[in-house]
Design a protein around this motif. Structure first.
Motif, PDB file in Angstrom:
ATOM      1  N   LYS A   1       0.856  -1.182   0.000  1.00 27.05           N
ATOM      2  CA  LYS A   1       0.000   0.000   0.000  1.00 27.05           C
ATOM      3  C   LYS A   1       0.891   1.230   0.000  1.00 27.05           C
ATOM      4  O   LYS A   1       1.936   1.245   0.659  1.00 27.05           O
ATOM      5  N   VAL A   2       0.491   2.253  -0.733  1.00 29.42           N
ATOM      6  CA  VAL A   2       1.296   3.468  -0.791  1.00 29.42           C
ATOM      7  C   VAL A   2       0.399   4.687  -0.649  1.00 29.42           C
ATOM      8  O   VAL A   2      -0.700   4.734  -1.195  1.00 29.42           O
ATOM      9  N   SER A   3       0.881   5.654   0.104  1.00 28.17           N
ATOM     10  CA  SER A   3       0.220   6.961   0.220  1.00 28.17           C
ATOM     11  C   SER A   3       1.182   7.994  -0.342  1.00 28.17           C
ATOM     12  O   SER A   3       2.218   8.293   0.263  1.00 28.17           O
ATOM     13  N   CYS A   4       0.846   8.512  -1.502  1.00 24.88           N
ATOM     14  CA  CYS A   4       1.732   9.466  -2.178  1.00 24.88           C
ATOM     15  C   CYS A   4       1.675  10.818  -1.480  1.00 24.88           C
ATOM     16  O   CYS A   4       0.655  11.198  -0.906  1.00 24.88           O
ATOM     17  N   ASN A   5       2.763  11.539  -1.559  1.00 16.87           N
ATOM     18  CA  ASN A   5       2.809  12.892  -0.975  1.00 16.87           C
ATOM     19  C   ASN A   5       3.296  13.872  -2.027  1.00 16.87           C
ATOM     20  O   ASN A   5       4.064  13.528  -2.928  1.00 16.87           O
ATOM     21  N   GLY A   6       2.824  15.121  -1.916  1.00 15.49           N
ATOM     22  CA  GLY A   6       3.240  16.166  -2.842  1.00 15.49           C
ATOM     23  C   GLY A   6       2.171  16.504  -3.859  1.00 15.49           C
ATOM     24  O   GLY A   6       1.018  16.094  -3.755  1.00 15.49           O
TER      25      GLY A   6
ATOM     26  N   LYS B   1      -3.783  14.348   0.400  1.00 14.22           N
ATOM     27  CA  LYS B   1      -4.934  15.210   0.687  1.00 14.22           C
ATOM     28  C   LYS B   1      -4.656  16.218   1.794  1.00 14.22           C
ATOM     29  O   LYS B   1      -5.537  17.004   2.155  1.00 14.22           O
ATOM     30  N   ILE B   2      -3.440  16.185   2.363  1.00 21.87           N
ATOM     31  CA  ILE B   2      -3.178  17.008   3.543  1.00 21.87           C
ATOM     32  C   ILE B   2      -2.115  18.078   3.318  1.00 21.87           C
ATOM     33  O   ILE B   2      -1.910  18.918   4.187  1.00 21.87           O
TER      34      ILE B   2
ATOM     35  N   TRP C   1      -1.933  21.986  -0.844  1.00 21.01           N
ATOM     36  CA  TRP C   1      -3.010  22.094  -1.826  1.00 21.01           C
ATOM     37  C   TRP C   1      -4.337  21.603  -1.271  1.00 21.01           C
ATOM     38  O   TRP C   1      -5.392  22.027  -1.726  1.00 21.01           O
ATOM     39  N   ALA C   2      -4.315  20.685  -0.300  1.00 24.73           N
ATOM     40  CA  ALA C   2      -5.532  20.177   0.354  1.00 24.73           C
ATOM     41  C   ALA C   2      -6.581  19.745  -0.670  1.00 24.73           C
ATOM     42  O   ALA C   2      -7.768  20.051  -0.545  1.00 24.73           O
ATOM     43  N   ASP C   3      -6.151  19.015  -1.659  1.00 24.19           N
ATOM     44  CA  ASP C   3      -7.049  18.532  -2.707  1.00 24.19           C
ATOM     45  C   ASP C   3      -7.632  17.189  -2.283  1.00 24.19           C
ATOM     46  O   ASP C   3      -6.891  16.241  -2.028  1.00 24.19           O
ATOM     47  N   PRO C   4      -8.965  17.063  -2.200  1.00 23.92           N
ATOM     48  CA  PRO C   4      -9.578  15.802  -1.758  1.00 23.92           C
ATOM     49  C   PRO C   4      -9.657  14.740  -2.852  1.00 23.92           C
ATOM     50  O   PRO C   4     -10.232  13.668  -2.612  1.00 23.92           O
ATOM     51  N   SER C   5      -9.108  14.995  -4.022  1.00 26.49           N
ATOM     52  CA  SER C   5      -9.234  14.058  -5.144  1.00 26.49           C
ATOM     53  C   SER C   5      -8.604  12.707  -4.821  1.00 26.49           C
ATOM     54  O   SER C   5      -7.522  12.629  -4.228  1.00 26.49           O
ATOM     55  N   ASP C   6      -9.295  11.651  -5.219  1.00 23.38           N
ATOM     56  CA  ASP C   6      -8.754  10.301  -5.141  1.00 23.38           C
ATOM     57  C   ASP C   6      -8.062   9.944  -6.453  1.00 23.38           C
ATOM     58  O   ASP C   6      -8.164  10.677  -7.445  1.00 23.38           O
ATOM     59  N   PHE C   7      -7.394   8.802  -6.458  1.00 22.91           N
ATOM     60  CA  PHE C   7      -6.691   8.349  -7.665  1.00 22.91           C
ATOM     61  C   PHE C   7      -7.638   8.328  -8.867  1.00 22.91           C
ATOM     62  O   PHE C   7      -7.287   8.796  -9.957  1.00 22.91           O
ATOM     63  N   GLY C   8      -8.843   7.800  -8.664  1.00 28.56           N
ATOM     64  CA  GLY C   8      -9.802   7.694  -9.760  1.00 28.56           C
ATOM     65  C   GLY C   8     -10.366   9.013 -10.233  1.00 28.56           C
ATOM     66  O   GLY C   8     -10.986   9.079 -11.297  1.00 28.56           O
TER      67      GLY C   8
END
Length: 552
Positions: free
Chosen positions: A151-156, A186-187, A190-197
């Motif tokens: 599992k990966v949580s991307c940052n940036g 998401k944090i 930019w605080a963008d709530p967008s998911d991968f999809g």
């Protein structure tokens, strides 16, 4: 025969081995029942009850032989079609192509040998991912025993995450892991709530890589119930070699079954990887990571609108509040602006550098050019006043006050907000990553790309343009430019001297074919893989473009 094997491979690739086994058993039992019915029918009426035991023993042996043969044949067929990719004649039906040659399956793109069948911003042929008249055939799934889940949580921002996703796929492939569709940041600022999809086409991402690595949308529920806890979480070491992942990470995956990378930026080395894995990084970046149809459609409209006006330049004017605060660059900012930028820098704990001397960083070439400096440099590079310039960026810090001199020098400046209606942009508002995706598509398709700072977008777009045939990207030498700009401002050089010096400085910095600069033990200072993926551009393409003139 080749065609039949390939079609069967596509048909059965989605089935689990348990399903195949059940199919084998069903046909074996069905065959046994049919044989028994025929045998009983052939017996004389008076003998059907005698000698039945011997007949049944014979039938049982036949059933076992049939079952074993079926399993053996299915297994052999699956293994054969998973590793054998014969070249089909051009007249073969496209539905059975495997996507490794010039046909379909990866979605538009280039194969790993450098041949071009790209429909993603490929030269002048397509501005964006072209639509297809029919869906591509699925690639045959690579069969392997998974060592566990990653599992990966991307940052940036968008492009930092994009490069990280390519690295994570490569790591999963190398360690024979099952990759869970990455989570996006998401944090951050930019605080963008967008998911991968919301950004990328998930189905295309999974299906176009199925012959390399298994990707799932989420951890299996039955697996999650077993662990009852959060998966083992850690940040891998930056710029790590494959040896690190083999010796340090693989044992952890085998122990915990699931490992979660909570940071993914620059976690894989630029160099020292086998060629096949470097090409896999490119394949993920340029073929598997397609934006959603909604983003593609709007990006396509932007590009078409600009191209109808003729030659256009994309200026990645990285003069936004987050960049200035992070870098500590406050040249020509007011005291109030400097105070606000400093306060913001201290508010984000993951921005490690706090005390920054702005003019020192500027003299080292570590600051983005200001809009005022950019106007002077563009003119020195030979861009005329009537040049159409698309600004690819968020909100410019200081607003129109800072843009005044640039607009005076180049009145044909446009932004996406000027080319699209409010109704068209409304679904993307408050989603900075999706807005950045639009800018990315326009940047890759432009005639010239000029970034004023070498951030992640500048580097990733530069690499994409190299991959698309070494399209012109002017990589500004900011360290030398600020010296020349100060000399010009102080009247120590004439305009002609300044312009000649700027042109000479950048004659070999326009995206020409080259090899990455490798600096052992200094990965942050060497050339970034995604800015110049020379393993994927091919030596033949480099030779082909050596004689091309890169004049403006």
């Amino acid at each position: 025969m080749v065609l039949i094997c390939r079609c069967v491979s596509d048909a059965v690739a989605d089935l689990d081995i348990e399903v195949l086994f059940c199919v084998c058993v069903f046909f074996s039992v069905w065959g046994l029942m049919a044989d028994e019915a025929r045998a009983r029918k052939a017996l004389p009426p008076g003998s059907r009850t005698f000698g039945a035991g011997g007949w049944r023993r014979k039938a049982t042996r036949t059933w076992i032989l049939r079952l074993g043969s079926s399993v053996l044949i299915w297994t052999a067929l699956m293994q054969l079609t998973s590793v054998w990719h014969p070249r089909l004649p051009k007249s073969s039906p496209a539905a059975c192509f495997d996507g490794r040659g010039a046909a379909t399956a990866g979605g538009g793109g280039r194969d790993l040998n450098g041949s071009t069948n790209l429909s993603v911003l490929d030269g002048e042929e397509h501005a964006l991912y072209g639509s297809r008249s029919s869906p591509p055939a699925l690639l045959p799934r690579r069969l392997y025993k998974s060592n566990g889940y990653l599992k990966v949580s991307c940052n940036g921002g968008l492009n930092q995450m994009r490069a990280a996703i390519c690295d994570m796929v490569t790591i999963a492939r190398y360690l024979n892991l099952t990759l869970v569709v990455p989570e996006l940041d998401k944090i951050s600022f930019w605080a963008d709530p967008s998911d991968f999809g919301d950004i990328f086409n998930v189905d295309h991402f999974i299906n176009s890589l199925r012959d390399e690595v298994k990707i799932v949308r989420a951890l299996p529920k039955k697996f999650s119930k077993k662990i009852h806890t959060e998966p083992f979480s850690m940040p891998p070491v930056s710029w790590s070699s494959l040896k690190y992942y083999l010796k340090e990470i693989l044992p952890l995956v085998r122990k915990h079954k699931v490992v979660h990378f909570n940071r993914t930026d620059a976690r894989l080395a630029n160099n020292g990887l086998p060629l096949r894995l470097q090409k896999l990084r490119c394949r993920v970046n340029y073929k598997a990571l397609r934006f959603t149809p909604a983003i593609e459609a709007l990006g396509n409209k932007l590009v078409s609108t600009l191209q109808r006006s003729g030659f256009f330049v994309v200026l990645h004017l990285r003069y936004e509040m987050d960049m200035l605060s992070f870098s500590g660059c406050t040249h020509r900012c007011s005291a109030k602006e400097t105070e606000d930028l400093t306060r913001m820098r201290y508010a984000y704990p993951w921005w490690k550098e706090k005390e920054i001397i702005s003019e020192k960083k500027r003299s080292e070439g570590l600051c983005p050019l200001t809009p005022e400096e950019t106007a002077v440099v563009l003119r020195a590079l030979g861009f005329t006043r009537d040049t159409l310039i698309y600004i690819a960026s968020g909100e410019i810090y200081g607003g129109e006050r800072r843009m005044r001199s640039l607009r005076a020098a180049y009145p044909r400046i446009v932004r996406k907000e000027m080319l699209l209606s409010a109704e068209e942009l409304n679904p993307f508002q408050n989603h900075s990553t999706q807005m950045a995706a639009l800018d990315y598509l326009v940047s890759v398709a432009s005639d010239v790309f000029v970034p004023t700072y070498d951030g992640n977008m500048a580097k990733v777009v530069e690499g994409h343009r190299r991959y698309n045939g070494f399209r012109k990207t002017i990589v500004l030498d900011r360290r030398e430019l600020v010296k020349l700009l100060d000399l010009l401002e102080d009247g120590e050089v004439s305009w002609d001297q300044f312009s000649t010096a700027v042109m000479e400085l950048h004659k070999d910095r326009m995206g020409q074919p080259s090899l990455r600069m490798v600096l052992q033990g200094r990965p942050k200072e060497e050339d970034y893989f995604y800015s110049n993926p020379h393993e994927c551009t091919g030596s033949s393409r480099i030779r082909h473009t050596e004689s091309r003139k890169f004049d403006i």
